[in-house]
Enzyme design. Structure first.
Site, PDB file in Angstrom:
ATOM      1  N   ARG A   1       1.125  -1.436  -0.150  1.00 34.74           N
ATOM      2  CA  ARG A   1       0.193   0.210   0.203  1.00 34.74           C
ATOM      3  C   ARG A   1       1.186   1.176  -0.582  1.00 34.74           C
ATOM      4  O   ARG A   1       0.588   2.398  -0.570  1.00 34.74           O
ATOM      5  CB  ARG A   1      -0.620  -0.551   1.177  1.00 34.74           C
ATOM      6  CG  ARG A   1      -1.868   1.444   1.696  1.00 34.74           C
ATOM      7  CD  ARG A   1      -3.185   1.601   2.048  1.00 34.74           C
ATOM      8  NE  ARG A   1      -3.054   1.163   3.687  1.00 34.74           N
ATOM      9  CZ  ARG A   1      -1.671   1.824   4.953  1.00 34.74           C
ATOM     10  NH1 ARG A   1      -1.471   2.962   4.404  1.00 34.74           N
ATOM     11  NH2 ARG A   1      -1.353   1.764   5.792  1.00 34.74           N
TER      12      ARG A   1
ATOM     13  N   TYR B   1     -15.803  16.504 -15.065  1.00 33.66           N
ATOM     14  CA  TYR B   1     -16.265  15.074 -15.642  1.00 33.66           C
ATOM     15  C   TYR B   1     -17.122  14.720 -14.125  1.00 33.66           C
ATOM     16  O   TYR B   1     -16.589  15.440 -12.601  1.00 33.66           O
ATOM     17  CB  TYR B   1     -15.286  14.098 -14.760  1.00 33.66           C
ATOM     18  CG  TYR B   1     -14.805  12.524 -14.230  1.00 33.66           C
ATOM     19  CD1 TYR B   1     -16.524  12.291 -15.076  1.00 33.66           C
ATOM     20  CD2 TYR B   1     -14.560  12.062 -13.689  1.00 33.66           C
ATOM     21  CE1 TYR B   1     -15.713  10.981 -14.870  1.00 33.66           C
ATOM     22  CE2 TYR B   1     -15.610  10.772 -12.583  1.00 33.66           C
ATOM     23  CZ  TYR B   1     -15.791   9.863 -13.887  1.00 33.66           C
ATOM     24  OH  TYR B   1     -16.651   8.699 -13.400  1.00 33.66           O
TER      25      TYR B   1
ATOM     26  N   ASP C   1      -6.654  17.529 -15.603  1.00 32.22           N
ATOM     27  CA  ASP C   1      -7.085  15.662 -16.115  1.00 32.22           C
ATOM     28  C   ASP C   1      -7.197  15.826 -17.038  1.00 32.22           C
ATOM     29  O   ASP C   1      -7.405  16.332 -18.018  1.00 32.22           O
ATOM     30  CB  ASP C   1      -8.624  15.847 -15.013  1.00 32.22           C
ATOM     31  CG  ASP C   1      -8.971  14.241 -15.531  1.00 32.22           C
ATOM     32  OD1 ASP C   1      -8.711  13.463 -16.344  1.00 32.22           O
ATOM     33  OD2 ASP C   1     -10.077  13.804 -14.452  1.00 32.22           O
TER      34      ASP C   1
ATOM     35  N   LYS D   1      -8.729   4.055 -19.227  1.00 31.10           N
ATOM     36  CA  LYS D   1      -9.010   5.014 -20.390  1.00 31.10           C
ATOM     37  C   LYS D   1      -7.731   4.915 -21.158  1.00 31.10           C
ATOM     38  O   LYS D   1      -7.261   3.247 -21.415  1.00 31.10           O
ATOM     39  CB  LYS D   1      -9.477   5.937 -20.176  1.00 31.10           C
ATOM     40  CG  LYS D   1     -10.519   6.805 -18.966  1.00 31.10           C
ATOM     41  CD  LYS D   1     -11.638   5.839 -19.229  1.00 31.10           C
ATOM     42  CE  LYS D   1     -12.732   6.116 -18.444  1.00 31.10           C
ATOM     43  NZ  LYS D   1     -12.973   6.341 -16.647  1.00 31.10           N
TER      44      LYS D   1
HETATM   45  C1  LIG Z   1     -11.744  12.723 -17.290  1.00 28.32           C
HETATM   46  C2  LIG Z   1     -11.905  11.673 -16.063  1.00 28.32           C
HETATM   47  N1  LIG Z   1     -11.519  11.694 -14.709  1.00 28.32           N
HETATM   48  C3  LIG Z   1     -11.556  11.268 -14.417  1.00 28.32           C
HETATM   49  C4  LIG Z   1     -12.382   9.897 -14.692  1.00 28.32           C
HETATM   50  C5  LIG Z   1     -12.751   8.858 -12.922  1.00 28.32           C
HETATM   51  O1  LIG Z   1     -11.497   7.575 -13.005  1.00 28.32           O
HETATM   52  P1  LIG Z   1     -11.773   6.421 -12.681  1.00 28.32           P
HETATM   53  O2  LIG Z   1     -13.269   5.812 -12.888  1.00 28.32           O
HETATM   54  O3  LIG Z   1     -10.784   5.821 -12.728  1.00 28.32           O
HETATM   55  O4  LIG Z   1     -11.893   6.286 -11.273  1.00 28.32           O
HETATM   56  C6  LIG Z   1     -12.971   9.300 -15.067  1.00 28.32           C
HETATM   57  C7  LIG Z   1     -13.987   8.507 -15.263  1.00 28.32           C
HETATM   58  O5  LIG Z   1     -14.174   8.164 -16.413  1.00 28.32           O
HETATM   59  C8  LIG Z   1     -13.079  10.503 -16.271  1.00 28.32           C
HETATM   60  O6  LIG Z   1     -14.065  10.329 -17.136  1.00 28.32           O
END
Ligand SMILES: Cc1ncc(COP(=O)(O)O)c(C=O)c1O
Length: 394
Positions: free
Chosen positions: A55, A111, A183, A208
């Protein structure tokens, strides 16, 4: 002769690794051996480098973060931290940079999971967020307060593929003396590297494009070593560690990231162009199209000819038409998420943005018919044919 239980647990020593393997090892262990009590103490205190507990740090997981840092920062200075998911990365960054009474400036188009973290979780601890139109840099600047702890942005925002003017927003954050966190999930470092445009931290849902095969969940944060060290210390407390098996899959995916994303971007532009010319299509959102509001900015900030590989298309006929378009697809799969090898689609107002009423959807510029398509690695002609047959059936 020891007993059966002892022999079962302490079997013959593992075969030695006589040469370095070509691929990274999966260090599927929660804990590591020490030579002595003093060695244990020295690793725990940081006096000696070493692994203690997965961890805290795991060689496979840390290796993944190092690999992403090398892609995000060509100067080789930045370091990275691995996370169990993009959401774990987001939560950890927010917890690391905010305290009770802090304020965050974030985009309206953020998001949904990040919006939920800010409004449902951080708000309970006295952190306030102002959501602004991220394409309006003056609005971002006007939202900054003395207690602002960070400015958040996304390179490309869901579902309209809004493009953020990273250098301009970075200047706002710099003037305010606060970190600028970006992000970059929808872009990947093959399209845009925010650290080159003034970001202090870049964050990904590795689930992704970085992993790219829809088979591993993970997250990563990259930035200057001192800031990333702060993030790591909060990660240890929050516990969102990346599992070694997931890290292995993500590392495998990273090797083909440039090939995959270059092709996905080219296919996306071809499909977006075909859709924009289709009589049954009301609107297509993709920054590669010359009439997208973010086209000029994307052409300046992104690597040549790459505009991301997500398209949002609204057929004529409102909500029903959007739902029927999704149902009519034969090759493109009905599934959420993005960035995988298979193309997939969702009807935006009933899935990713289901909590928004029609007025809020309209305010956010999202058509009731909007269908988001993540482009995979199928042939462009087959994807165009699939969309055309689904549109012709409307
Ligand atoms: C732009 C964006 N940031 C963060 C996340 C969160 O990622 P995770 O699903 O791996 O927790 C997503 C998920 O769809 C996303 O599209």
């Amino acid at each position: 002769m020891t007993g059966e239980g002892t022999r079962a647990v302490h079997g013959p020593a593992p075969r030695p690794v006589l040469q370095d393997p070509v691929t990274p090892a999966v260090h599927r262990t929660t804990t590591f051996l020490f030579d002595s009590a003093q060695h244990t103490a020295d690793v725990f205190s940081g006096a000696e480098p070493g692994w203690s507990y997965s961890r805290v740090d795991n060689p496979t997981a840390s290796g993944f973060a190092d690999a992403v840092a090398a892609l995000e920062d060509r100067t080789g200075v930045a370091t990275g931290q691995p996370f169990a998911s993009g959401s774990a990365a987001t939560a950890t960054v927010l917890m690391a940079l905010c305290s009770a009474g802090s304020h965050v400036v974030a985009p309206q188009q953020v998001y949904g999971g990040t919006w939920a973290l800010l409004t449902r979780q951080l708000a309970r601890f006295g952190v306030q967020t102002t959501f602004v139109d991220a394409t309006d840099v003056a609005a971002v600047a006007a939202a900054v307060r003395p207690e602002t702890a960070l400015v958040w942005a996304e390179v490309l925002a869901n579902p309209s593929m809004t493009v953020t003017d990273l250098p301009a927003v970075a200047a706002v954050a710099r003037d305010a003396g606060v970190p600028f966190v970006v992000d970059a999930t929808f872009a990947s470092p093959v399209v845009c590297r925010p650290l080159e445009h003034g970001a202090d931290l870049v964050l990904h849902s590795a689930t992704k494009y970085l992993g790219g095969h829809s088979d591993a969940t993970g997250g990563v944060v990259v930035g200057a070593p001192d800031l990333v060290a702060r993030i790591r210390s909060v990660r240890l407390d929050l516990g969102g560690a990346l599992a070694p098996d997931e890290a292995f899959l993500l590392l495998r995916g990273l090797q083909t990231l440039p090939l995959r994303v270059a092709r996905q971007c080219a296919t996306a532009l071809e499909l977006a162009t075909a859709l924009a010319a289709h009589p049954k299509v009301l609107r297509v959102d993709h920054p590669g199209l010359p009439d997208h509001p973010g086209h000029a900015l994307a052409s300046r900030l992104f690597d040549a000819g790459r505009y991301g590989a997500v398209i949002t298309v609204a057929p004529r006929g409102g909500r029903e038409a959007g739902l029927r378009l999704v149902d009519g697809l034969r090759l493109v799969e009905r599934a959420t998420s993005l960035g995988g090898t298979h193309s997939n689609a969702v009807h935006v107002p009933t899935t990713t943005h289901k909590d928004m009423d029609p007025a809020s959807l309209a305010a956010a510029g999202i058509d009731e018919a909007a269908v988001r398509i993540s482009i995979g690695l199928e042939d462009a002609a087959d994807l165009v044919a699939d969309l055309e047959q689904a549109l012709s059936a409307l």
